[in-house]
Design a protein around this motif. Structure first.
Motif, PDB file in Angstrom:
ATOM      1  N   PHE A 113     -11.549 -20.368  45.815  1.00  0.00           N
ATOM      2  CA  PHE A 113     -12.451 -19.561  45.072  1.00  0.00           C
ATOM      3  C   PHE A 113     -14.130 -19.890  45.660  1.00  0.00           C
ATOM      4  N   ILE A 114     -14.196 -21.130  46.017  1.00  0.00           N
ATOM      5  CA  ILE A 114     -15.521 -21.623  46.533  1.00  0.00           C
ATOM      6  C   ILE A 114     -15.714 -21.592  48.086  1.00  0.00           C
ATOM      7  N   CYS A 121     -24.710 -17.800  45.451  1.00  0.00           N
ATOM      8  CA  CYS A 121     -23.723 -17.289  44.597  1.00  0.00           C
ATOM      9  C   CYS A 121     -24.343 -16.483  43.529  1.00  0.00           C
ATOM     10  N   ARG A 122     -25.435 -16.902  43.013  1.00  0.00           N
ATOM     11  CA  ARG A 122     -26.035 -16.555  41.989  1.00  0.00           C
ATOM     12  C   ARG A 122     -27.061 -15.069  42.491  1.00  0.00           C
ATOM     13  N   LEU A 123     -27.633 -15.465  43.726  1.00  0.00           N
ATOM     14  CA  LEU A 123     -27.993 -14.047  44.423  1.00  0.00           C
ATOM     15  C   LEU A 123     -27.114 -13.200  44.663  1.00  0.00           C
ATOM     16  N   LEU A 124     -25.961 -13.434  44.899  1.00  0.00           N
ATOM     17  CA  LEU A 124     -25.003 -12.501  45.436  1.00  0.00           C
ATOM     18  C   LEU A 124     -24.308 -11.731  44.306  1.00  0.00           C
ATOM     19  N   PHE A 125     -24.225 -12.266  43.008  1.00  0.00           N
ATOM     20  CA  PHE A 125     -23.574 -11.763  41.987  1.00  0.00           C
ATOM     21  C   PHE A 125     -24.400 -11.475  40.735  1.00  0.00           C
ATOM     22  N   PHE A 170     -26.584 -22.158  39.888  1.00  0.00           N
ATOM     23  CA  PHE A 170     -25.778 -21.118  39.178  1.00  0.00           C
ATOM     24  C   PHE A 170     -26.646 -20.685  37.911  1.00  0.00           C
ATOM     25  N   LEU A 171     -27.445 -21.473  37.400  1.00  0.00           N
ATOM     26  CA  LEU A 171     -27.851 -20.960  35.911  1.00  0.00           C
ATOM     27  C   LEU A 171     -29.703 -21.177  35.886  1.00  0.00           C
ATOM     28  N   LEU A 209     -16.856 -18.058  38.172  1.00  0.00           N
ATOM     29  CA  LEU A 209     -17.300 -18.781  39.433  1.00  0.00           C
ATOM     30  C   LEU A 209     -17.937 -20.180  39.171  1.00  0.00           C
ATOM     31  N   TYR A 210     -18.813 -20.019  38.321  1.00  0.00           N
ATOM     32  CA  TYR A 210     -19.787 -21.330  37.634  1.00  0.00           C
ATOM     33  C   TYR A 210     -18.827 -22.195  36.878  1.00  0.00           C
TER      34      TYR A 210
END
Length: 570
Positions: free
Chosen positions: A479-480, A108-112, A428-429, A130-131
């Motif tokens: 959302f997941i 998700c991080r790589l995507l957004f 995510f972080l 999302l996080y």
């Protein structure tokens, strides 16, 4: 130079040459099959049991008790359907981790995080919300596990207040700290064995209780067949509750992370430092043997405690700019892990989660719905009601087993939820703090509201908060699941290079990113066509089923929100 793909070497099977010559061919073949299954199960079993814990946590207990006490065996089909949905989505998460080597949160991080256009808007409008939703799901899950375990402790020790039970059950984080980091590149077998022991404890306790209960098995098995009673007044709302309580967002994050671990290669040998200062060596010569042992033990313990709170360097490579530039796991790794991991997930979810949830609903049906008494089938049963009625109708032993099973389910689910919180924050972080700090923060986020409810409102408030937590999880779930289905359906994300990359430093096949991590150099269209890739993305039927499940979850959420808005849900 190319990297050779070494064949997997299995452990030699113990054989008795004299007995092998005397045994028939089918006996020898059966022995070979059994030994092969045992060998692969020992290597690859673990992640499935850990993930299955999320699907029979105390939130599931509350919903299953409500369904059985009000509608009998009629909603067993919903339990089975929810288990199949959960197994399908969990398999997708496992495939994502095995093929790409990254968990769902990192994807998700790589995507957004760094989109080529309007990167900051994507980051603040999509990634961080999302996080935040993922953290809300983790906190809601951990809150339900803490409260469920506190209820179990209160049932076992009536003199213990609920807030005291919350404090005691939150102490299992100390157990997690002692086990090391379960999210490293190698599985922590002790962590998996403890979770497996708790799962088997729940299964055995529930099986004994069911054995002491009078169950109409013919009617019970009919409940696994879909019927129009599911859409009866109030039953559809409860069915949505079962779906929301069964498919857990945090388990998808954790399952994808555990799937990235290498379960075939042996664990690296630990190096023990034997260097000491001259002054320390001189002092040891003048001490007794006991003093030396105590000094070394204290020194080792202090070093270990300091290492727990030290920010460890991440073993994962730096994320590239896009999925097109990311190099997935090797074909040998995927071939060695993928199908074993899928079988492990499906067997554990259907063999443990679905069976335990069915047992809870069957128990509630037998002692509430099909048995006249004080409670009847007019109102939903709570955990306290179930314990009281089991004790009065079946016996004190069954009531004790019920409380022990609830405690084992709550403790195991709480440990898994805390580790899942670590996976979410790391993905995510990309936090540069120790895993211990992340787990403590995750536990505190669930502990504070649990303590407030336990002190302020007592048992009635706990039951209400359990229901609210499951509604929150159901709302977060779409959302997941959407990014999960989309990522596993993308051939760009899920393809694996069958021929290894040239790792020669002089070869242009690999380039260095700004962070120093090797990434695949851009190739021309002709080079891409000549490259030998294996596509592990979803087929058309799987894509259709995935988005259909997502649509069913969305419709179920809309139904719950509208029903609650009209004041009819309860």
């Amino acid at each position: 130079m190319s990297i050779p793909i070494l064949p997997l070497v299995e452990e030699p099977r113990p054989q008795d040459s004299s007995s092998a010559r005397k045994s028939p061919q089918w006996v020898s073949s059966l022995y070979d099959v059994g030994w092969t299954v045992l060998h692969h199960a020992r290597k690859h079993t673990g992640a499935g049991i850990v993930c299955s814990v999320a699907y029979f946590d105390p939130g599931n207990w509350g919903v299953d008790l409500q369904a059985g006490s009000q509608y009998g065996y009629k909603l067993l089909f919903v339990v089975l359907l929810s288990g199949l949905f959960a197994a399908f989505l969990q398999v997708l998460a496992t495939r994502l981790g095995v093929v790409t080597g990254l968990d769902l949160a990192s994807h998700c991080r790589l995507l957004f995080y760094d989109r080529p256009r309007h990167g900051r808007i994507w980051r603040w409008a999509v990634l961080y919300p999302l996080y935040a939703l993922s953290e809300v799901a983790i906190v809601s899950t951990d809150l339900a596990e803490l409260l469920g375990s506190a209820i179990a402790l209160n049932l076992l020790f009536p003199a213990l207040p609920l807030w005291g039970g919350v404090l005691l059950t939150s102490a299992d984080v100390l157990l997690i700290l002692a086990l090391g980091n379960p999210l490293n590149g190698k599985p922590v077998r002790m962590f998996e064995l403890i979770i497996a022991a708790l799962v088997f404890a729940v299964l055995v306790c529930m099986a004994i209780i069911i054995g002491k209960t009078t169950v109409q098995w013919g009617t019970a098995f009919d409940g696994f067949v879909p019927s129009k009673e599911i859409f009866a007044d109030g039953a559809l709302y409860t069915s949505v509750g079962i779906l929301g309580a069964t498919v857990m967002p945090h388990s998808l994050f954790l399952g994808s992370h555990l799937a990235t671990q290498d379960r075939v290669a042996g664990a690296p040998l630990k190096t023990v430092s034997t260097t000491t200062s001259s002054a320390f060596s001189f002092s040891l010569r003048n001490e007794t043997r006991l003093q030396q042992v105590v000094r070394r033990s204290l020194r080792s313990f202090g070093t270990y405690c300091a290492s727990l709170f030290r920010a460890e360097s991440s073993n994962a490579p730096a994320l590239p700019a896009s999925h097109a530039e990311k190099e997935n796991n090797s074909y040998a790794f995927v071939a060695a892990h993928l199908y074993h991991a899928m079988v492990d997930i499906v067997v554990c979810l259907l063999g443990f989660a679905v069976i335990i949830n069915s047992m809870i609903l069957i128990l509630a049906s037998a002692v509430f719905f099909y048995q006249s008494g004080e409670y009847g089938n007019e109102s939903p049963a709570s955990l306290f009601d179930a314990h009281t009625l089991i004790q009065s109708t079946i016996g004190k032993g069954a009531a004790l087993l019920f409380a022990l099973a609830l405690l084992a389910a709550g403790q195991s689910a709480s440990i898994v939820a805390t580790v899942a919180g670590q996976s979410v924050s790391e993905g995510f972080l990309r936090w540069k703090v120790s895993p211990v700090v992340r787990r403590l923060l995750t536990r505190l986020l669930g502990l504070i509201p649990s303590m407030v409810v336990a002190v302020a409102v007592g048992p009635s408030g706990i039951n209400t908060l359990l229901v609210i937590s499951q509604v929150v999880l159901s709302i977060v779930l779409p959302f997941i699941t959407f990014p999960l289905v989309w990522l596993t359906s993308s051939s760009t994300v899920m393809r694996v290079r069958k021929t290894p990359l040239n790792t020669d430093s002089n070869s242009p096949a690999l380039v260095s990113s700004h962070s120093g991590a090797p990434q695949r150099a851009p190739q021309t269209e002709k080079q891409e066509e000549q490259t030998d890739f294996v596509d592990y993305s979803n087929g058309k039927i799987v894509i259709f089923i995935g988005y259909l499940i997502w649509l069913v979850i969305v419709i179920a959420n809309v139904y719950v929100i509208v029903t609650l808005g009209m004041g009819q849900g309860g």
